[in-house]
Design an enzyme around this catalytic site. Structure first.
Site, PDB file in Angstrom:
ATOM      1  N   ILE A 685       0.822  -1.217   0.000  1.00 12.04           N
ATOM      2  CA  ILE A 685       0.000   0.000   0.000  1.00 12.04           C
ATOM      3  C   ILE A 685       0.854   1.265   0.000  1.00 12.04           C
ATOM      4  O   ILE A 685       0.334   2.379  -0.033  1.00 12.04           O
ATOM      5  CB  ILE A 685      -0.962   0.024   1.214  1.00 12.04           C
ATOM      6  N   GLY A 686       2.164   1.124   0.055  1.00 11.64           N
ATOM      7  CA  GLY A 686       3.042   2.290   0.026  1.00 11.64           C
ATOM      8  C   GLY A 686       4.482   1.844  -0.100  1.00 11.64           C
ATOM      9  O   GLY A 686       4.830   0.705   0.227  1.00 11.64           O
ATOM     10  N   GLY A 688       8.804   3.468  -0.170  1.00 12.46           N
ATOM     11  CA  GLY A 688       9.740   4.574  -0.005  1.00 12.46           C
ATOM     12  C   GLY A 688      11.144   4.087  -0.252  1.00 12.46           C
ATOM     13  O   GLY A 688      11.374   2.937  -0.647  1.00 12.46           O
ATOM     14  N   GLY A 691      12.052   1.076   2.139  1.00 11.68           N
ATOM     15  CA  GLY A 691      11.290  -0.156   2.159  1.00 11.68           C
ATOM     16  C   GLY A 691       9.858   0.050   1.718  1.00 11.68           C
ATOM     17  O   GLY A 691       9.520   1.056   1.077  1.00 11.68           O
ATOM     18  N   VAL A 693       5.429  -0.627   2.652  1.00 11.79           N
ATOM     19  CA  VAL A 693       4.388  -0.814   3.658  1.00 11.79           C
ATOM     20  C   VAL A 693       3.311  -1.705   3.073  1.00 11.79           C
ATOM     21  O   VAL A 693       2.873  -1.507   1.930  1.00 11.79           O
ATOM     22  CB  VAL A 693       3.790   0.539   4.096  1.00 11.79           C
ATOM     23  N   LYS A 707       5.565  -2.591   8.043  1.00 12.77           N
ATOM     24  CA  LYS A 707       6.630  -1.831   7.380  1.00 12.77           C
ATOM     25  C   LYS A 707       7.852  -2.742   7.274  1.00 12.77           C
ATOM     26  O   LYS A 707       8.383  -3.207   8.278  1.00 12.77           O
ATOM     27  CB  LYS A 707       6.980  -0.579   8.179  1.00 12.77           C
ATOM     28  N   ASP A 806      10.228  14.310  12.914  1.00  8.57           N
ATOM     29  CA  ASP A 806       9.685  14.256  11.557  1.00  8.57           C
ATOM     30  C   ASP A 806       8.163  14.402  11.604  1.00  8.57           C
ATOM     31  O   ASP A 806       7.426  13.610  11.008  1.00  8.57           O
ATOM     32  CB  ASP A 806      10.084  12.945  10.878  1.00  8.57           C
TER      33      ASP A 806
END
Length: 974
Positions: A685-686, A688, A691, A693, A707, A806
């Site tokens: 679903i994601g 970066g 790595g 997700v 993750k 962050d």
């Protein structure tokens, strides 16, 4: 010469002079208009009276001052007029101009030496509080008349040019609040006429305080706070005999305070706090008869407080956070000027002078965390000026002085952890201005007066011997956030009216003798996070209504006489602490608590039963099994277990056994194989750089977010992120922080398993066109408050505090009810005694658009960095725009964009505060997708004002996250 001829010549001369002056003003008016039209933008119409007039006289225009005798233009002051543009050097074509002040505007870009050369006839040049960038301009030898140069609070970088030390008549040099990165040049010691030198709050390279500055015999102000100074204070400091204000605070100065400091015979203020100074306080300080403020706090000073210093007529004496000891001289009490005394966090001993306050208007008195004994000085509030009384962490004894009950000015009292005893004077309870009262861990006794201050925000009386009934008038305290009367001898019932305290967050009443039922009408406790009623004599049932308190994370009802079943509604809560042990509860344990991990929280209730918790008796079934059914069941179970063992054995034979290291942080019904086997492409679903997700739906029906970090142990960045997550999320529990359920590490990857958030991130919902309709204002406001509470927990309730580093909308996740959870702790760090420095970081902390401005030059991240980032998130919630939306224009982010709109519409033109917040045009700022009929614009203005506070350029001006929560919840505009 005949008289008629003389008169004729005189008249001609006067006419010629008048004509010349008229022509000069005409020329100057043309210059002013040309600069206005070509070099400036007057968006606020501040210069609307700068228009041609019949007499060509600009002397009545805004910001213009003329010499009445010579009819010449001598000063242009456009401070706080809200003008835009670059440095308007065209003004310097006016040769009679002496003063040019353009402070507190929106001027930007660099100042070129060529344009500056036109201004060599100036006496004053003030460009402070703008947005100038680049290197500081060189000042050529032609600047022989310049007296005042103020370039402070801009974005100038690089070194201080050597030419600054060669301006012969310079008296004021102000450069503080820039991004200067060189060192302080010794050549500044050549400016013999200098009276003010202010270079503070620049990220200079670490360097010493130049001893040549001791040559500035006319200097009255030396302001070098936060300038990265190292080494010892040079003895030449004592040569500054004209000095009135010395501020070397917030540096890394070390060694002793030089004895030569006694040469500052005119000094009024000495600020040396937050350095690394050691040794004893110099006796010579006692000779400085003009000194009214001395602050050497937060160093490593030793020895005693000298009698000579205590005898000075100081207005403020701050010695806190050192290693000082010994007794306080009696002479301190004879000072008629003493308003502020801070001695906390030292090793002072003995009794305090009992006449303190007898001769002075003390307002703030803090002697906490020492080893003082004896009675509290009874005259501290004789002049009725005392506002803060802080004495905790000593061995004070005796009673609370009766005189304190007459102290109408008192607002803040912390006298806990002493040996004070006796009854508290009734008049003390009734002090109308008292807002914070903490007197726990003493030996006070008697009752709490019914005439209690209605201004109280916190009432902490734990671990004393107070007795009697809980005073009903406490229910009338509208601002109360916390009540702690634990570990006392209170009796009787808790008045039901206590549930009307709408702002109450913590109610601690454990270890008393309260009786009766637990109040049930708790719907108004919307902010309640902690409720502890344990070890009393409460009876009746547990109110089901407690299950509606969505913010409640701590519930302890142990050690009472409660009966009935555990309400299933309590399973709706996200509790970090739950305890109902040692009561008379009965029935089946609700499924949410029916886990072995809750055994200690349920024990001591013989009537409870469970089919899961082995040490509790099983619950009886409605229809008992027949013998045949039991035999069949046993056979089926045996067959199932045997099949599983055969399957696992064959699986192990067929492939090499994987080596995983797993940790469960919550009670989970899965293992590493259940997770790893589901990390497939269709579940992504994601993704970066570090790595991916995954959304994983387990066989149990539970959905989790996983993750997967690439690289394993051989990739340091991955390992740091992995460790940061488990070391922070693994040990904290809060309703507004995402839960880490499980971690797993293999040779080539690291896996983190979280609770799944159905609505994704705030950034996804806020900036996704197809989903923005889900975020009406009321929901956005609730998200703001919830996220603020999560960050406040990290900063103020975790030990040691945690800085997220962050904070952004993509790291605030939303569950199915849009309750926010702060997530992604891969950059998080704990704060010990020092701030986090770049040397500790594996990569830049934060995301573009959210990073606090000071990070660029200090490379340090503190709690205030998180506050800035959260302020950006608030602006996102209001505007619906990303932090670096292209609509803002080149080199402009959301903070600058909003600030310019607010300032341009403020009734005080150019003001950089938020006082005029209610006047600016909200339609320029508020997300147009919000429904105007359901949007509370007063609430939006409040949130915007909080966002402006959070994004203040200077960290010291930003509120704490705890204060942010208070401001957001407060119905009054901050």
């Amino acid at each position: 010469m005949p008289q008629p001829l003389f008169l004729f010549l005189l008249l001609c001369t006067l006419c010629s002079s008048g004509l010349s002056q008229t022509l000069s003003l005409q020329r100057e008016s043309r210059i002013l208009l040309r600069v206005k039209n070509t070099q400036l933008e007057d968006k606020n119409k501040s210069l609307q009276n700068w228009v041609p007039n019949t007499d060509h006289n600009p002397c009545n225009w805004t910001g213009i001052t003329c010499d009445a005798q010579n009819h010449s233009l001598v000063s242009i002051d456009l401070s706080e007029t809200g003008i835009y543009g670059e440095f308007p050097f065209g003004f310097c074509h006016i040769h009679t101009l002496q003063n040019l002040s353009l402070a507190s505007n929106f001027l930007s870009n660099s100042v070129s030496p060529n344009s500056l050369l036109l201004c060599s006839h100036l006496r004053l040049l003030n460009l402070s509080d703008n947005f100038f960038v680049g290197n500081l301009p060189e000042f050529p030898p032609e600047f022989t008349e310049l007296r005042v140069l103020d370039l402070s609070t801009n974005n100038f970088t690089g070194d201080i040019p050597g030419s600054f030390g060669q301006i012969p008549r310079l008296r004021v040099l102000v450069l503080f609040g820039n991004l200067l990165s060189g060192t302080i040049p010794p050549s500044l010691g050549s400016l013999r006429e200098l009276t003010r030198l202010e270079l503070a709050y620049n990220p200079f390279k670490p360097g010493p305080l130049p001893p040549q500055l001791g040559n500035l015999s006319s200097l009255e102000t030396l302001f070098l706070a936060g300038a990265n100074l190292v080494g010892e204070i040079p003895p030449t400091i004592g040569n500054l005999t004209s000095l009135k204000n010395l501020d070397l605070s917030q540096n890394c100065l070390s060694g002793n305070i030089p004895n030569s400091i006694s040469g500052l015979k005119n000094v009024e203020q000495i600020e040396l706090f937050e350095n690394q100074l050691s040794g004893e306080l110099p006796q010579g300080l006692g000779n400085l008869s003009s000194l009214i403020l001395l602050d050497t706090s937060q160093n490593a000073l030793t020895g005693k407080l000298p009698h000579a210093i205590a005898s000075l007529r100081l207005y403020s004496l701050n010695l806190n956070d050192n290693l000082l000891g010994g007794e306080i001289p009696e002479s301190l009490a004879s000072n008629p000027n003493l308003h502020q005394l801070k001695l906390f966090n030292n090793s002072f001993t003995g009794k305090l002078p009992q006449d303190l306050g007898q001769n002075s208007d003390i307002q703030e008195f803090d002697v906490s965390t020492n080893d003082f004994v004896g009675e509290l000085p009874k005259y501290l509030c004789k002049r009725n000026k005392l506002e803060r009384l802080i004495t905790f962490g000593n061995r004070f004894s005796g009673t609370l002085p009766e005189q304190y009950g007459e102290c109408g000015s008192l607002q803040y009292v912390r006298i806990q952890n002493n040996q004070l005893s006796g009854e508290v004077p009734p008049t003390f309870w009734a002090l109308t201005g008292l807002q914070f009262l903490e007197m726990s861990n003493n030996r006070f006794q008697g009752s709490v007066s019914a005439s209690i201050s209605t201004a109280l925000i916190k009432l902490i009386l734990s671990a004393n011997a107070f007795s009697g009934n809980f005073p009903t008038p406490i229910c009338q305290l509208p601002h109360l956030l916390e009540i702690d009367v634990s570990k006392n001898r209170f009796t009787g019932e808790v008045p039901t009216c206590v549930t009307g305290l709408k702002k109450l967050q913590k109610l601690k009443m454990q270890e008393n003798m309260f009786t009766g039922d637990i109040p049930s009408k708790v719907a108004l406790w919307t902010d309640m996070t902690e409720l502890n009623l344990s070890f009393n004599r409460f009876s009746g049932s547990i109110p089901r209504e407690l299950g509606s308190l969505q913010g409640l994370t701590y519930l302890d009802l142990a050690g009472n006489s409660l009966t009935g079943e555990i309400p299933v509604e309590l399973t709706n809560l996200r509790l970090n602490q739950f305890n109902v042990s040692d009561n008379n509860l009965y029935g089946e344990v609700p499924s949410g608590f029916n886990q072995q991990m809750y055994l200690s929280s349920l024990g001591g209730n013989p009537g409870l039963c469970s089919a899961v918790i082995k040490t509790l008796p099983p619950c009886s079934k409605r229809r008992p099994f027949s013998l045949l059914a039991i035999v069949v069941l046993v056979a089926c179970v045996s067959l199932l277990v045997g099949s599983m063992l055969w399957f696992l054995k064959s699986k192990t034979r067929g492939k090499s056994k994987r080596s995983y290291m797993s940790t469960a942080f919550q009670r989970v019904g899965f293992n590493e194989e259940d997770i790893v086997s589901n990390l497939t492409q269709e579940n992504v679903i994601g993704a970066g750089s570090s790595g991916r997700v995954y959304r994983v739906r387990l066989k149990t029906g539970q959905t989790v977010a996983v993750k997967k970090l690439f690289g394993g142990a051989h990739k340091p960045d991955t390992e740091l992120v992995f460790r940061a997550e488990i070391e922070t999320l693994g040990r904290i529990r809060h309703a507004n922080i995402v839960k880490l359920l499980f971690s797993c590490s293999g040779d080539e990857f690291r896996v983190l398993v979280y609770e799944y958030m159905e609505n994704g991130s705030l950034g996804d919902v806020l900036h996704g066109e197809e989903r923005c309709g889900q975020l009406e204002w009321s929901r956005r406001f609730a998200i703001a408050v919830g996220a603020a509470q999560g960050l406040a927990y990290l900063h103020h309730d975790c030990v040691p505090p945690i800085v997220h580093r962050d904070v952004k909308s993509n790291n605030i996740l939303l569950d199915h009810e849009f309750v926010p959870r702060v997530a992604d702790f891969g950059l998080a760090k704990t704060l010990q005694h020092q701030t986090i420095q770049n040397a500790d970081m594996s990569r830049v902390a934060g995301s573009y658009g959210y990073i606090a401005p000071e990070y660029a030059y200090t490379m340090k991240v503190t709690e205030k960095s998180d506050v800035y980032s959260f302020g950006v998130v608030l602006m996102e919630l209001i505007t619906g725009k990303r932090p670096n939306d292209c609509s803002f224009g080149e080199n402009k982010d959301i903070v600058k964009w909003i600030t310019e709109i607010v300032l341009s519409a403020s009734p005080v033109r150019g003001s950089r505060n938020m006082g005029g917040g209610k006047y600016y045009t909200m339609t320029k700022i508020v997300d147009p997708r919000l429904n105007p009929t359901s949007c509370d614009y007063e609430e939006v203005k409040k949130v915007l004002n909080v966002a402006l506070l959070c994004t203040s350029a200077f960290p010291i001006n930003r509120p704490s996250m705890r204060k942010v929560v208070e401001l957001l919840k407060d119905h009054k505009l901050p």
